[in-house]
Scaffold this active site. Structure first.
Site, PDB file in Angstrom:
ATOM      1  CE  LYS A  11      61.010  69.478 -13.471  1.00 19.65           C
ATOM      2  NZ  LYS A  11      59.838  68.548 -13.333  1.00 19.65           N
ATOM      3  CE1 TYR A  51      56.627  72.115 -16.023  1.00 22.86           C
ATOM      4  CE2 TYR A  51      57.466  73.469 -14.236  1.00 22.86           C
ATOM      5  CZ  TYR A  51      57.574  72.345 -15.042  1.00 22.86           C
ATOM      6  OH  TYR A  51      58.609  71.462 -14.869  1.00 22.86           O
ATOM      7  NE  ARG A  87      58.653  64.158 -22.903  1.00 24.89           N
ATOM      8  CZ  ARG A  87      57.858  64.741 -21.994  1.00 24.89           C
ATOM      9  NH1 ARG A  87      58.240  65.872 -21.385  1.00 24.89           N
ATOM     10  NH2 ARG A  87      56.714  64.206 -21.677  1.00 24.89           N
ATOM     11  CB  THR A  93      55.664  62.402 -15.634  1.00 25.25           C
ATOM     12  OG1 THR A  93      55.643  62.850 -16.991  1.00 25.25           O
ATOM     13  CG2 THR A  93      55.418  63.572 -14.705  1.00 25.25           C
ATOM     14  CG  ASN A 114      59.767  65.041 -12.209  1.00 25.20           C
ATOM     15  OD1 ASN A 114      60.250  66.160 -12.106  1.00 25.20           O
ATOM     16  ND2 ASN A 114      58.706  64.786 -12.951  1.00 25.20           N
ATOM     17  CG  HIS A 117      61.326  70.853 -18.323  1.00 20.39           C
ATOM     18  ND1 HIS A 117      59.976  70.629 -18.445  1.00 20.39           N
ATOM     19  CD2 HIS A 117      61.706  71.491 -19.464  1.00 20.39           C
ATOM     20  CE1 HIS A 117      59.553  71.128 -19.609  1.00 20.39           C
ATOM     21  NE2 HIS A 117      60.586  71.662 -20.239  1.00 20.39           N
ATOM     22  CD  GLU A 128      59.444  73.927 -22.659  1.00 19.02           C
ATOM     23  OE1 GLU A 128      58.311  73.480 -22.422  1.00 19.02           O
ATOM     24  OE2 GLU A 128      60.470  73.203 -22.707  1.00 19.02           O
TER      25      GLU A 128
HETATM   26  P1  DAT Z   1      56.951  66.034 -17.678  1.00 17.40           P
HETATM   27  O1  DAT Z   1      57.820  66.816 -16.715  1.00 17.40           O
HETATM   28  O2  DAT Z   1      57.305  64.570 -17.669  1.00 17.40           O
HETATM   29  O3  DAT Z   1      56.901  66.628 -19.062  1.00 17.40           O
HETATM   30  P2  DAT Z   1      54.276  67.133 -17.319  1.00 17.40           P
HETATM   31  O4  DAT Z   1      54.625  68.127 -18.367  1.00 17.40           O
HETATM   32  O5  DAT Z   1      53.012  66.368 -17.471  1.00 17.40           O
HETATM   33  O6  DAT Z   1      55.453  66.068 -17.095  1.00 17.40           O
HETATM   34  O7  DAT Z   1      54.206  67.866 -15.900  1.00 17.40           O
HETATM   35  C1  DAT Z   1      55.171  68.839 -15.566  1.00 17.40           C
HETATM   36  C2  DAT Z   1      55.598  68.622 -14.137  1.00 17.40           C
HETATM   37  O8  DAT Z   1      54.475  68.801 -13.270  1.00 17.40           O
HETATM   38  C3  DAT Z   1      56.112  67.221 -13.824  1.00 17.40           C
HETATM   39  O9  DAT Z   1      57.464  67.043 -14.167  1.00 17.40           O
HETATM   40  C4  DAT Z   1      55.877  67.131 -12.356  1.00 17.40           C
HETATM   41  C5  DAT Z   1      54.578  67.910 -12.170  1.00 17.40           C
HETATM   42  N1  DAT Z   1      53.434  66.999 -12.192  1.00 17.40           N
HETATM   43  C6  DAT Z   1      52.854  66.432 -13.276  1.00 17.40           C
HETATM   44  N2  DAT Z   1      51.843  65.635 -12.945  1.00 17.40           N
HETATM   45  C7  DAT Z   1      51.747  65.705 -11.591  1.00 17.40           C
HETATM   46  C8  DAT Z   1      50.909  65.110 -10.615  1.00 17.40           C
HETATM   47  N3  DAT Z   1      49.917  64.272 -10.966  1.00 17.40           N
HETATM   48  N4  DAT Z   1      51.123  65.404  -9.306  1.00 17.40           N
HETATM   49  C9  DAT Z   1      52.110  66.243  -8.949  1.00 17.40           C
HETATM   50  N5  DAT Z   1      52.955  66.837  -9.811  1.00 17.40           N
HETATM   51  C10 DAT Z   1      52.776  66.573 -11.115  1.00 17.40           C
HETATM   52 MG    MG Z   2      56.105  68.416 -19.732  1.00 14.77          MG
END
Ligand code: DAT
Ligand code: MG
Length: 151
Positions: A11, A51, A87, A93, A114, A117, A128
């Protein structure tokens, strides 16, 4: 065994903080095969499509702003079990919950920054990779290490 593909993306914060080499290196060292790699400035439309499952979340607009805020590094990695393994290498996350030794556990402190991805299922891996890469950008090749990696 089933060969999977995972879409892995550094990212904008990971690029700005200089972690591109380190992140590529972690997947290379594990033994996965790189099939596609590019530095890329993503559009709002592409970020929203990527997303789309999170569209209803309150953080969605900020997430799209973050992903489009600078260049990302797009990668397609292939291997047996690569989606689940990636993962694990990436970690939770929320980087404060991510285990030390994972990419997020070692290098980040906040969910909104974070740094990486990784696809959450083989189906999403395919979806994707097709979304972020054109056909001509993916390469079929045979790593010389293959017989030393898997019997
Ligand atoms: P991951 O990236 O671990 O697969 P995800 O698919 O649930 O997590 O969410 C995608 C991204 O969205 C994540 O990397 C960061 C953001 N995100 C997720 N939950 C969040 C939250 N509660 N507050 C802010 N950003 C969030
Ligand atoms: Mg995800």
């Amino acid at each position: 065994e089933q060969v999977d593909e995972s879409y892995i993306m550094v990212k904008p914060d990971g690029v700005q903080r200089g972690f591109v080499g380190e992140i590529i290196s972690r997947f290379e060292r594990k033994g996965f095969k790189l099939k596609g790699l590019k530095l890329f400035q993503c559009s709002k439309e592409l970020a929203e499509e990527h997303y789309k499952e999170l569209k209803a979340k309150p953080f969605f607009p900020k997430l799209v702003d973050y992903i489009t805020s600078g260049p990302v590094v797009c990668m397609a990695w292939e291997g047996v079990g690569v989606v689940a393994s990636a993962r694990k290498l990436i970690g939770s996350t929320d980087p404060l919950q991510a285990e030390p030794g994972t990419i997020r556990g070692d290098l980040a402190v906040q969910t909104g920054r974070n740094i990486i991805h990784g696809s959450d299922s083989p189906e999403n891996g395919k979806r994707e990779i097709a979304l972020w890469f054109n056909d001509g950008e993916l390469v079929e090749w045979n790593p010389a290490q293959a017989p030393w990696l898997r019997e």
